[in-house]
Design a protein around this motif. Sequence first.
Motif, short mmCIF file in Angstrom:
data_model
loop_
_atom_site.label_atom_id
_atom_site.label_comp_id
_atom_site.label_asym_id
_atom_site.label_seq_id
_atom_site.Cartn_x
_atom_site.Cartn_y
_atom_site.Cartn_z
N ASP A 182 2.11 -13.68 14.05
CA ASP A 182 1.42 -12.66 14.20
C ASP A 182 -0.13 -13.01 13.26
OD1 ASP A 182 2.68 -11.20 15.82
OD2 ASP A 182 2.44 -9.32 14.76
N PHE A 183 0.23 -13.56 12.10
CA PHE A 183 -1.24 -14.04 11.47
C PHE A 183 -1.83 -15.08 12.11
CE2 PHE A 183 -1.86 -16.20 7.32
CZ PHE A 183 -3.15 -15.71 7.00
N LEU A 184 -0.96 -15.94 12.46
CA LEU A 184 -1.56 -17.44 13.10
C LEU A 184 -2.45 -16.86 14.41
CD1 LEU A 184 -1.89 -20.32 13.37
CD2 LEU A 184 0.16 -20.45 14.72
N LEU A 185 -2.00 -16.04 14.98
CA LEU A 185 -2.62 -15.46 16.10
C LEU A 185 -3.89 -14.76 16.01
CD1 LEU A 185 0.13 -14.03 18.84
CD2 LEU A 185 -0.96 -16.12 18.40
N ILE A 186 -4.04 -13.97 14.80
CA ILE A 186 -5.18 -13.44 14.57
C ILE A 186 -6.09 -14.67 14.11
CG2 ILE A 186 -6.39 -11.84 12.71
CD1 ILE A 186 -4.03 -10.85 11.90
N ILE A 187 -5.92 -15.79 13.42
CA ILE A 187 -6.59 -16.81 12.91
C ILE A 187 -7.20 -17.58 14.34
CG2 ILE A 187 -6.84 -19.14 11.86
CD1 ILE A 187 -4.75 -17.83 9.89
N LEU A 188 -6.31 -17.65 15.24
CA LEU A 188 -6.69 -18.48 16.52
C LEU A 188 -7.39 -17.50 17.38
CD1 LEU A 188 -3.06 -19.76 17.26
CD2 LEU A 188 -4.90 -21.06 16.50
N HIS A 189 -7.46 -16.30 17.33
CA HIS A 189 -8.23 -15.56 18.12
C HIS A 189 -9.69 -15.70 17.54
CE1 HIS A 189 -9.55 -11.06 19.22
NE2 HIS A 189 -8.78 -11.68 20.22
N ASP A 190 -9.93 -15.95 16.46
CA ASP A 190 -11.14 -16.21 15.72
C ASP A 190 -11.71 -17.59 16.12
OD1 ASP A 190 -11.48 -13.64 15.14
OD2 ASP A 190 -11.09 -14.04 12.99
N ILE A 218 -3.84 -14.58 3.04
CA ILE A 218 -5.38 -14.51 3.74
C ILE A 218 -6.37 -14.62 2.65
CG2 ILE A 218 -6.80 -12.57 4.37
CD1 ILE A 218 -4.34 -11.28 5.57
N LYS A 219 -6.07 -14.47 1.36
CA LYS A 219 -7.17 -14.52 0.33
C LYS A 219 -7.41 -16.33 0.13
CE LYS A 219 -9.05 -11.25 -0.96
NZ LYS A 219 -10.40 -11.23 -0.66
N SER A 220 -6.25 -17.01 0.29
CA SER A 220 -6.50 -18.46 0.01
C SER A 220 -7.25 -19.11 1.31
CB SER A 220 -5.21 -18.89 -0.11
OG SER A 220 -4.33 -19.22 0.88
N LEU A 221 -6.94 -18.52 2.42
CA LEU A 221 -7.95 -19.00 3.55
C LEU A 221 -9.12 -18.35 3.59
CD1 LEU A 221 -4.92 -18.76 6.22
CD2 LEU A 221 -6.02 -20.77 5.54
N GLN A 222 -9.55 -17.91 2.63
CA GLN A 222 -10.84 -17.26 2.53
C GLN A 222 -11.26 -16.39 3.89
OE1 GLN A 222 -12.91 -20.83 1.32
NE2 GLN A 222 -12.91 -19.83 -0.81
N LEU A 223 -10.35 -15.65 4.19
CA LEU A 223 -10.52 -14.85 5.69
C LEU A 223 -11.53 -13.62 5.38
CD1 LEU A 223 -7.40 -16.03 7.18
CD2 LEU A 223 -9.42 -16.82 7.80
N GLY A 224 -11.92 -13.32 4.23
CA GLY A 224 -12.52 -12.10 4.10
C GLY A 224 -11.68 -11.00 3.46
N ALA A 225 -12.07 -9.87 3.50
CA ALA A 225 -11.50 -8.78 3.14
C ALA A 225 -9.95 -8.49 3.97
CB ALA A 225 -12.18 -7.38 3.20
N VAL A 226 -9.01 -8.39 3.28
CA VAL A 226 -7.78 -8.26 3.82
C VAL A 226 -7.71 -7.13 4.77
CG1 VAL A 226 -5.21 -7.86 3.37
CG2 VAL A 226 -6.75 -9.48 1.39
N GLY A 227 -8.09 -5.81 4.27
CA GLY A 227 -7.82 -4.89 5.19
C GLY A 227 -8.65 -5.19 6.66
N SER A 228 -9.81 -5.53 6.42
CA SER A 228 -10.49 -5.70 7.87
C SER A 228 -9.97 -6.77 8.57
CB SER A 228 -12.00 -5.76 7.68
OG SER A 228 -12.28 -6.71 6.58
N PHE A 229 -9.53 -7.70 8.03
CA PHE A 229 -8.87 -9.07 8.82
C PHE A 229 -7.76 -8.59 9.26
CE2 PHE A 229 -5.91 -12.57 8.96
CZ PHE A 229 -6.51 -13.52 9.67
N VAL A 279 -1.03 -2.08 3.44
CA VAL A 279 -2.06 -3.22 3.06
C VAL A 279 -2.49 -2.82 1.65
CG1 VAL A 279 -4.20 -4.33 3.35
CG2 VAL A 279 -2.80 -3.74 5.42
N GLN A 280 -2.78 -1.74 1.36
CA GLN A 280 -3.28 -1.07 0.06
C GLN A 280 -1.98 -1.35 -0.90
OE1 GLN A 280 -4.55 2.98 0.18
NE2 GLN A 280 -4.31 3.03 -2.12
N ASN A 281 -0.93 -1.05 -0.61
CA ASN A 281 0.00 -1.29 -1.56
C ASN A 281 0.34 -2.66 -1.96
OD1 ASN A 281 1.19 1.58 -1.45
ND2 ASN A 281 2.70 1.03 -0.25
N ALA A 282 0.23 -3.65 -0.86
CA ALA A 282 0.39 -5.03 -1.17
C ALA A 282 -0.87 -5.57 -2.29
CB ALA A 282 0.36 -6.02 -0.08
N ILE A 283 -2.05 -5.07 -1.82
CA ILE A 283 -3.20 -5.49 -2.71
C ILE A 283 -2.85 -4.83 -4.23
CG2 ILE A 283 -5.71 -5.07 -3.21
CD1 ILE A 283 -5.58 -6.43 -0.61
N GLU A 284 -2.37 -3.56 -4.27
CA GLU A 284 -2.20 -3.07 -5.64
C GLU A 284 -1.16 -3.97 -6.54
OE1 GLU A 284 -0.85 1.09 -5.55
OE2 GLU A 284 -2.97 1.41 -4.95
#
Length: 746
Positions: free
Chosen positions: A172-180, A438-449, A462-467
């Motif tokens: 699912d993660f890969l699909l977001i990247i490919l989408h872009d 997501i951070k290491s790929l420099q894809l911007g803010a995690v939430g909006s990505f 998402v918020q829990n993970a960041i915390e």
Amino acid sequence: ADSAAASGQADRQPSSGLKITKPASNCVKELQSFRQKLPAFKVKGEFLKAVSENQVLVISGETGCGKTTQLPQYVLDEEIASLRGADCSIICTQPRRISAISVAARISSERGENLGETVGYQIRLEAKRSAQTRLLFCTTGVLLRQLVQDPDLTGVSHLLVDEIHERGMNEDFLLIILHDLLPRRPDLRLILMSATINANLFSKYFGNPNYSYTGILSVLNMQLSYLSSSFVCSFVWDVDIDSKYKNYSASTRLSLEAWSGSPLDLGLVEAAIEFICLHEGDGAILVFLTGWDEISKLLDRIKGNKLLGDQSKFLVLPLHGSMPTINQREIFDRPPPNKRKIVLATNIAESSITIDDVVYVVDCGKAKETSYDALNKLACLLPSWISKASAHQRRGRAGRVQPGVCYRLYPKIIHDAMLQYQLPEILRTPLQELCLHIKSLQLGAVGSFLAKALQPPDPLSVQNAIELLKTIGALDDNEELTPLGRHLCTLPLDPNIGKMLLMGSVFQCLNPALTIAAALAHRDPFVLPIDRKNEADAAKRSFAGDSCSDHIALVKAFEGYREAKRNRNERAFCWENFLSPITLQMMEDMREQFLNLLTDIGFVDKSRGAGAYNQYSHDLEMVSAILCAGLYPNVVQCKRRGKRTAFYTKEVGKVDIHPASVNAGVHLFPLPYMVYSEKVKTSGIYIRDSTNISDYALLLFGGSLIPSNQGEGIDMLGGYLHFSASKSVLELIRVIIVGFDNGDLQ
Ligand code: ADP
Ligand code: MG
């Protein structure tokens, strides 16, 4: 020169027990005619046309129709025929290591080539590829890592993403990247492959008119006609249960109540196998179980089964996705004539791996699935009912070359209540590893990505993970990676496990860290036989000594196992101490993998020898401190209540110690806190595998070691103890840690 360079680059490790030799040419011919009989062959022309005309293609077809082994080859052959072959680079991702290897090996032998020539594979820390490789199978994780270096996938001409119906987190993660990525790479072809699929969902996602793909999306559906003419599917609830089956049902006293309990009833599974062996004809049996634990327990049960008689008549093989070494051939080959093959598998046999000669499927109806309760920050890995799609899939694994039977060990009402499709992993697991990525790929803010996902996760998750990532010191206040965070990104592991390994190597107690991490990432080797529970508990307690720690018990048990192995009596050792030799072997392999990962990122230099990293490995307090570093914020406070101790967490309040823990039933503990591996919700909320720790360990090793840039003080104990420290105090603490050499903090 090519191959020399390539083998230097890629063959860092021997492959996973695979010996692939060049098959004789008549064998290739045989395979060729086999390939032409596959349903995929019928749509070859249509498929290639669709690939040339569309940027995105969604392919669905029943398992075994030839998607994985044939479609990438059609693309490859087409490229070779059109003389673009030298320039093409086809990548096909697999969700699991074991399928990446086995598919690459299969295709190489279909082509009469050696593995690593035109067709190769790359999984983490292990590769067989060369400069001639044009078709590469890799895990989705490897591709995601490649995207760090090369965000545009330069040079890749075709990307096939396999098994997307599983809706794994990485996919699912890969699909977001490919989408872009697709609009930036109009020449890149994307082919999504799946067994049963909700094709609409994917077409909508990629068919969005706001995206200017060069082609339109096409969906190609392949139907598999079973090779066998008749297919019998026998269910527990079938009206015309034959007499043999009735006997079996009666002898195991099936009752509805038995179904509703959540643990998998291995007795029932064993009875089904027994029944097939005693009353049904020849043919391999494929048993779907929930995990490694059940596989190894059932292996032992079958070995000890008196009814089945002579063990030499059976070839019982485990099949599990995280098996680092697998005896490939045995799984696929026909067994000798007087032997019955019994494969004990997890979900992996549902769609990734096809075993042709299966005649009987035994489906327990469950799979181990993580679920995540964002509100209580509670992740559970529990056996739960599979979806209707999975049940159908499992059924279809029998009767491929002759009529087959599927035994579903659950009643019709359960089947009716099953979900149509399983929830995607991104919606039911903690997201910290993904957020780091997501951070290491420099894809911007995690939430909006993540909001751009096919089915976006709950913002609270998402918020829990960041915390959590901030709490353990992987992200700073601005959600940017810290140095620790950057190291953790390079480890394909849960950030907590990664941190434990890093701290273990830095603080020179690497051996215990490796052992505990292996058990956390895989599973605990202690077995709990119901009939000898007291003896098993006593054995575990004797390993723990007076440490009040399941983790120390584990470390000691593992050391004992290694010692016994040197003396060649590990079988007896495991038997006497209620340990699973299979799990311990698996842990040894995983420890080796972890050690290689640490070597890879420069935290371990093998030439310095093991001693250099284990100076404090036998220092109990030091090991507890490392545990605290790795397991934080999994902490409970031990509060005295009269003659007993009660345990409290921040999120859910009072919890209990799991009955299998060495700390269960202990009334008073010497130290005020407990760190634990996981919190599970069954009849109540339990903490599993715990270690009693001091406030010093918590103070110094819990949470972030890096002073915050903002704010005056730091909540060092994440709310357990409010402690405000200035930067200089923290500096001082770090000096103490570095000087922390004999474990004597007091
Ligand atoms: P799909 O991806 O559509 O599920 P595959 O391409 O994996 O199908 O497999 C097609 C057929 O090739 C299978 O039905 C099986 O018969 C055969 N096959 C695949 N892999 C192997 C293997 N490693 N050994 C023997 N046969 C295999
Ligand atoms: Mg496949």
